[in-house]
Design a protein around this motif. Structure first.
Motif, mmCIF file in Angstrom:
data_model
loop_
_atom_site.group_PDB
_atom_site.id
_atom_site.type_symbol
_atom_site.label_atom_id
_atom_site.label_comp_id
_atom_site.label_asym_id
_atom_site.label_seq_id
_atom_site.Cartn_x
_atom_site.Cartn_y
_atom_site.Cartn_z
ATOM 1 N N ASP A 179 -28.718 6.900 -28.682
ATOM 2 C CA ASP A 179 -27.290 7.210 -28.676
ATOM 3 C C ASP A 179 -26.870 7.759 -27.310
ATOM 4 O OD1 ASP A 179 -25.070 9.495 -29.217
ATOM 5 O OD2 ASP A 179 -24.840 7.834 -30.645
ATOM 6 N N PHE A 180 -25.694 7.363 -26.853
ATOM 7 C CA PHE A 180 -25.208 7.773 -25.532
ATOM 8 C C PHE A 180 -25.194 9.286 -25.374
ATOM 9 C CE2 PHE A 180 -21.758 8.941 -22.625
ATOM 10 C CZ PHE A 180 -22.205 8.315 -21.477
ATOM 11 N N THR A 181 -24.887 10.009 -26.440
ATOM 12 C CA THR A 181 -24.824 11.470 -26.358
ATOM 13 C C THR A 181 -26.203 12.119 -26.349
ATOM 14 O OG1 THR A 181 -24.696 11.711 -28.764
ATOM 15 C CG2 THR A 181 -22.596 11.503 -27.556
ATOM 16 N N LYS A 182 -27.248 11.306 -26.524
ATOM 17 C CA LYS A 182 -28.605 11.857 -26.571
ATOM 18 C C LYS A 182 -29.508 11.245 -25.506
ATOM 19 C CE LYS A 182 -28.144 13.153 -31.313
ATOM 20 N NZ LYS A 182 -28.596 13.017 -32.678
ATOM 21 N N GLN A 183 -28.913 10.856 -24.400
ATOM 22 C CA GLN A 183 -29.682 10.331 -23.263
ATOM 23 C C GLN A 183 -30.366 11.493 -22.546
ATOM 24 O OE1 GLN A 183 -29.989 6.997 -22.355
ATOM 25 N NE2 GLN A 183 -28.862 6.490 -24.215
ATOM 26 N N LYS A 184 -31.301 11.172 -21.639
ATOM 27 C CA LYS A 184 -31.987 12.205 -20.872
ATOM 28 C C LYS A 184 -30.969 13.149 -20.218
ATOM 29 C CE LYS A 184 -33.954 9.678 -17.957
ATOM 30 N NZ LYS A 184 -34.627 9.330 -16.743
ATOM 31 N N PRO A 185 -31.275 14.414 -20.187
ATOM 32 C CA PRO A 185 -32.562 15.062 -20.451
ATOM 33 C C PRO A 185 -32.843 15.369 -21.926
ATOM 34 C CG PRO A 185 -31.044 16.691 -19.613
ATOM 35 C CD PRO A 185 -30.321 15.360 -19.597
ATOM 36 N N ASN A 186 -31.952 14.987 -22.825
ATOM 37 C CA ASN A 186 -32.255 15.114 -24.243
ATOM 38 C C ASN A 186 -33.527 14.304 -24.522
ATOM 39 O OD1 ASN A 186 -32.238 14.381 -27.130
ATOM 40 N ND2 ASN A 186 -30.280 15.439 -27.148
ATOM 41 N N PRO A 187 -34.472 14.854 -25.264
ATOM 42 C CA PRO A 187 -35.760 14.176 -25.445
ATOM 43 C C PRO A 187 -35.792 13.133 -26.562
ATOM 44 C CG PRO A 187 -35.848 16.289 -26.520
ATOM 45 C CD PRO A 187 -34.498 16.218 -25.814
ATOM 46 N N GLU A 188 -34.658 12.810 -27.169
ATOM 47 C CA GLU A 188 -34.683 11.923 -28.337
ATOM 48 C C GLU A 188 -35.370 10.582 -28.062
ATOM 49 O OE1 GLU A 188 -31.586 9.672 -31.180
ATOM 50 O OE2 GLU A 188 -31.492 11.861 -31.207
ATOM 51 N N GLY A 189 -35.031 9.922 -26.963
ATOM 52 C CA GLY A 189 -35.658 8.643 -26.651
ATOM 53 C C GLY A 189 -37.153 8.778 -26.458
ATOM 54 N N LEU A 190 -37.577 9.794 -25.749
ATOM 55 C CA LEU A 190 -39.000 10.038 -25.522
ATOM 56 C C LEU A 190 -39.711 10.333 -26.833
ATOM 57 C CD1 LEU A 190 -41.458 10.574 -23.718
ATOM 58 C CD2 LEU A 190 -40.541 12.859 -23.287
ATOM 59 N N LEU A 191 -39.121 11.186 -27.662
ATOM 60 C CA LEU A 191 -39.738 11.530 -28.940
ATOM 61 C C LEU A 191 -39.795 10.325 -29.881
ATOM 62 C CD1 LEU A 191 -38.183 15.066 -29.448
ATOM 63 C CD2 LEU A 191 -40.554 14.520 -28.858
ATOM 64 N N THR A 192 -38.770 9.476 -29.832
ATOM 65 C CA THR A 192 -38.782 8.244 -30.633
ATOM 66 C C THR A 192 -39.942 7.362 -30.211
ATOM 67 O OG1 THR A 192 -36.390 8.305 -30.964
ATOM 68 C CG2 THR A 192 -37.473 6.166 -31.221
ATOM 69 N N CYS A 193 -40.091 7.181 -28.924
ATOM 70 C CA CYS A 193 -41.175 6.351 -28.396
ATOM 71 C C CYS A 193 -42.536 6.939 -28.784
ATOM 72 C CB CYS A 193 -41.040 6.241 -26.885
ATOM 73 S SG CYS A 193 -41.967 4.881 -26.174
ATOM 74 N N ILE A 194 -42.694 8.228 -28.632
ATOM 75 C CA ILE A 194 -43.952 8.886 -28.980
ATOM 76 C C ILE A 194 -44.255 8.711 -30.467
ATOM 77 C CG2 ILE A 194 -45.086 11.128 -29.247
ATOM 78 C CD1 ILE A 194 -43.650 11.989 -26.634
ATOM 79 N N SER A 195 -43.258 8.946 -31.314
ATOM 80 C CA SER A 195 -43.500 8.880 -32.759
ATOM 81 C C SER A 195 -43.833 7.479 -33.238
ATOM 82 C CB SER A 195 -42.293 9.434 -33.522
ATOM 83 O OG SER A 195 -41.187 8.559 -33.399
ATOM 84 N N GLU A 196 -43.383 6.468 -32.511
ATOM 85 C CA GLU A 196 -43.673 5.091 -32.896
ATOM 86 C C GLU A 196 -45.105 4.666 -32.562
ATOM 87 O OE1 GLU A 196 -41.834 2.783 -34.536
ATOM 88 O OE2 GLU A 196 -40.275 4.293 -34.862
#
Length: 142
Positions: free
Chosen positions: A21-38
């Motif tokens: 989501d645009f509001t959760k781009q870096k430095p928010n860790p959501e993308g990184l955490l999604t990738c890690i959890s997958e």
């Protein structure tokens, strides 16, 4: 760009800015955490290495550690500038290099101490890539 260079076939998972989501781009860790959890559940003392070239990459790694309540993400800054780019940064990378080829040497040093996955985040001219390589260097996520 992955299609253009015929690289998609080498990766099990793609998590890029389009999937976050645009509001959760870096430095928010959501993308990184999604990738890690997958690709891993980070049990026990497992870790990942996050390689970036910008302050938001280092902040993202730090925020991911905060969300996981442990230091599971090791950050490497690929500093294309020759000056001390981290001066004044609130969060510092765990490792820093000015030369891309030195990343492998840093990874080998880290491998002596931990089991890990490797996450690259590369950001150049709107070309965003997450790359995760397992401990055995099998490409897992781009």
């Amino acid at each position: 760009n992955l299609e253009r260079f015929n690289l998609e076939k080498y990766f099990d998972l793609i998590v890029g800015y389009e999937e976050v989501d645009f509001t959760k781009q870096k430095p928010n860790p959501e993308g990184l955490l999604t990738c890690i959890s997958e690709i891993t559940d980070l049990k026990n003392n497992d870790s990942v290495i996050y390689i970036g070239d910008h302050i938001t990459d280092i902040e993202c790694a730090h925020h991911a550690n905060d969300k996981m309540n442990r230091n599971a993400v090791i950050s490497i800054l690929l500093n294309y500038n020759k000056h001390n780019v981290t001066e004044g940064w609130e969060y510092k990378p765990d490792y820093i290099t000015n030369v891309p080829k030195d990343i492998l040497e840093i990874i080998y040093k880290i491998l002596l101490f931990i089991d890990l996955n490797i996450i690259f985040f590369f950001n150049r001219k709107y070309f965003f890539i997450y790359l995760i390589i397992s401990y055995r260097f099998k490409y897992r996520c781009f």
